[in-house]
Motif scaffolding. Sequence first.
Motif, short mmCIF file in Angstrom:
data_model
loop_
_atom_site.label_atom_id
_atom_site.label_comp_id
_atom_site.label_asym_id
_atom_site.label_seq_id
_atom_site.Cartn_x
_atom_site.Cartn_y
_atom_site.Cartn_z
N THR A 127 4.70 8.46 19.37
CA THR A 127 4.81 8.86 20.67
C THR A 127 3.68 10.00 20.87
OG1 THR A 127 7.11 8.11 20.95
CG2 THR A 127 6.35 9.52 22.71
N ALA A 128 2.56 9.88 21.74
CA ALA A 128 1.73 11.06 21.83
C ALA A 128 2.53 12.22 22.79
CB ALA A 128 0.54 10.66 22.73
N GLU A 129 1.71 13.31 23.14
CA GLU A 129 2.30 14.46 23.83
C GLU A 129 2.46 14.01 25.37
OE1 GLU A 129 1.33 19.13 24.43
OE2 GLU A 129 -0.42 17.82 24.00
N ASP A 130 1.69 12.89 25.86
CA ASP A 130 1.72 12.65 27.15
C ASP A 130 2.64 11.62 27.31
OD1 ASP A 130 0.45 10.59 26.09
OD2 ASP A 130 -1.39 10.61 27.49
N GLY A 131 3.33 11.10 26.33
CA GLY A 131 4.45 10.03 26.35
C GLY A 131 3.89 8.75 26.02
N THR A 132 2.87 8.50 25.91
CA THR A 132 2.00 7.25 25.48
C THR A 132 2.78 6.91 24.13
OG1 THR A 132 -0.01 7.86 26.38
CG2 THR A 132 0.02 6.12 24.97
N ARG A 133 3.13 5.66 24.11
CA ARG A 133 3.77 5.15 22.70
C ARG A 133 3.05 3.92 22.30
NH1 ARG A 133 9.31 5.96 21.96
NH2 ARG A 133 9.73 4.11 21.39
N ARG A 134 2.71 3.95 21.06
CA ARG A 134 2.21 2.78 20.20
C ARG A 134 2.74 2.44 19.07
NH1 ARG A 134 -3.49 4.01 20.21
NH2 ARG A 134 -3.66 3.18 22.25
N THR A 135 3.09 1.06 18.84
CA THR A 135 3.50 0.69 17.57
C THR A 135 2.48 0.30 16.70
OG1 THR A 135 5.55 -0.08 18.84
CG2 THR A 135 4.92 -0.82 16.45
N ASN A 136 2.14 1.12 15.78
CA ASN A 136 1.35 0.94 14.60
C ASN A 136 2.26 0.02 13.33
OD1 ASN A 136 -0.95 3.13 15.40
ND2 ASN A 136 0.93 3.91 15.65
N HIS A 137 1.26 -0.71 12.89
CA HIS A 137 1.56 -1.67 11.63
C HIS A 137 1.09 -1.31 10.40
CE1 HIS A 137 4.35 -4.43 14.23
NE2 HIS A 137 3.51 -4.03 15.08
N ARG A 138 1.52 -1.31 9.35
CA ARG A 138 1.16 -1.22 8.06
C ARG A 138 1.81 -2.00 7.34
NH1 ARG A 138 -1.91 1.27 10.53
NH2 ARG A 138 -2.91 3.33 10.32
N LEU A 139 1.23 -2.64 6.14
CA LEU A 139 1.54 -3.53 5.15
C LEU A 139 1.92 -2.74 3.92
CD1 LEU A 139 -0.43 -6.75 5.65
CD2 LEU A 139 2.03 -6.15 6.50
N ILE A 140 2.95 -2.94 3.15
CA ILE A 140 3.26 -2.07 1.93
C ILE A 140 3.77 -3.17 0.83
CG2 ILE A 140 4.87 -0.42 0.76
CD1 ILE A 140 4.77 1.26 2.88
N ARG A 141 3.44 -3.25 -0.35
CA ARG A 141 3.65 -4.08 -1.35
C ARG A 141 4.02 -3.34 -2.58
NH1 ARG A 141 0.09 -5.98 -5.00
NH2 ARG A 141 1.13 -8.28 -5.25
N ARG A 142 4.98 -3.80 -3.32
CA ARG A 142 5.01 -3.30 -4.65
C ARG A 142 4.05 -3.69 -5.57
NH1 ARG A 142 6.48 -5.10 -9.14
NH2 ARG A 142 7.09 -7.20 -8.00
N LEU A 143 3.59 -2.87 -6.59
CA LEU A 143 2.51 -3.13 -7.64
C LEU A 143 3.09 -2.93 -9.10
CD1 LEU A 143 -0.37 -4.47 -8.40
CD2 LEU A 143 -0.98 -1.88 -8.34
N ALA A 144 3.38 -3.86 -9.75
CA ALA A 144 4.02 -3.44 -11.16
C ALA A 144 2.93 -2.86 -11.88
CB ALA A 144 4.34 -4.84 -11.91
N PRO A 145 3.36 -1.81 -12.64
CA PRO A 145 2.30 -1.30 -13.61
C PRO A 145 1.79 -2.02 -14.61
CG PRO A 145 4.64 -0.37 -14.14
CD PRO A 145 4.63 -1.39 -12.88
N SER A 146 0.57 -1.78 -14.81
CA SER A 146 0.01 -2.78 -15.86
C SER A 146 0.61 -2.22 -17.43
CB SER A 146 -1.47 -2.48 -16.21
OG SER A 146 -1.98 -3.08 -17.22
N ASP A 147 1.03 -3.11 -18.16
CA ASP A 147 1.43 -2.78 -19.66
C ASP A 147 0.50 -3.16 -20.84
OD1 ASP A 147 1.94 -5.56 -19.66
OD2 ASP A 147 4.04 -5.52 -19.37
N GLY A 148 -0.79 -3.44 -20.12
CA GLY A 148 -1.62 -3.88 -21.23
C GLY A 148 -1.68 -5.15 -21.85
N ALA A 149 -0.51 -6.08 -21.35
CA ALA A 149 -0.31 -7.31 -21.85
C ALA A 149 -1.61 -8.35 -21.59
CB ALA A 149 0.94 -7.94 -21.40
N ALA A 150 -1.96 -8.95 -22.47
CA ALA A 150 -3.28 -9.93 -22.35
C ALA A 150 -2.67 -11.23 -21.97
CB ALA A 150 -4.06 -10.09 -23.54
N THR A 151 -1.29 -11.85 -22.40
CA THR A 151 -0.76 -12.98 -22.25
C THR A 151 0.81 -12.76 -21.92
OG1 THR A 151 -0.25 -13.25 -24.74
CG2 THR A 151 -2.24 -14.16 -23.99
N ALA A 152 1.20 -13.89 -21.09
CA ALA A 152 2.42 -13.87 -20.62
C ALA A 152 3.36 -13.80 -21.83
CB ALA A 152 2.86 -14.90 -19.72
N PRO A 153 4.85 -13.28 -21.70
CA PRO A 153 5.55 -13.27 -22.80
C PRO A 153 6.04 -14.63 -23.30
CG PRO A 153 6.51 -12.10 -20.87
CD PRO A 153 5.27 -12.76 -20.58
N ALA A 154 6.40 -14.57 -24.75
CA ALA A 154 6.76 -15.70 -25.01
C ALA A 154 8.23 -16.22 -24.75
CB ALA A 154 6.84 -15.53 -26.84
#
Length: 222
Positions: free
Chosen positions: A127-154
């Motif tokens: 909400t701006a000072e003059d009362g103008t309202r705007r809905t802003n959209h952002r996308l958030i996703r989780r990113l698993a940290p890299s563990d250095g693995a080269a292949t999937a688990p056995a």
Amino acid sequence: MSIDRYGDGAMPRIAAAGAADDAVRLFNQEYWTIRDLDVSNAAPAGSTAGANLRQGIGSLPDDAALLNLTTDHGPPAARPDGAYTLDGPATTRTVTVTPETRSRFATAAGATVTVADTPTDVPVTVTAEDGTRRTNHRLIRRLAPSDGAATAPAEGVLSSTSGRATGLHDGDYTVSLTAATPSAQHASTVVSGRAPGTYTYEAELVNAAGATRSAAIIVEVR
């Protein structure tokens, strides 16, 4: 960015004749140069002096724009596609999002959202000072940290202690997982009070290179 006339001769003319607040308006822009234009915006005929003010060139900031997002897990990293990525544990979790507005006179409420490994839409109304309202959209996703693995688990192996000690399948037992990923690992879960019935258990091992699901085991409680 520059706006200028092309070639010689009279300057290009922009005459709004009071039909708009600005004959030329720059909205939420910076570092523009305007020159060699004939810009006018006379007040409408019969207007009261001091009212219906007009101008030739106007520049307005977008005070209802969303500048940035931060969360209680730290500031998200912006991706090239405009989404935000949260580094952290490889689990779905709830985060509190705090918006930062472009103008210090604007306000925006935070939100609590559940972030997973698929993009989550976060609508933030500013909400701006003059009362103008705007809905802003952002996308958030989780990113698993890299563990250095080269292949999937056995594949891990599941087992159960049901009926092993006493021969009774009474609903109290332990489900264990043994895996080599690549070092030997072991995990167990105590189960108690299960009602008579058939229960199926599976395990999934996950690292940065992928996921591997174990074969299922079935425990029958009598």
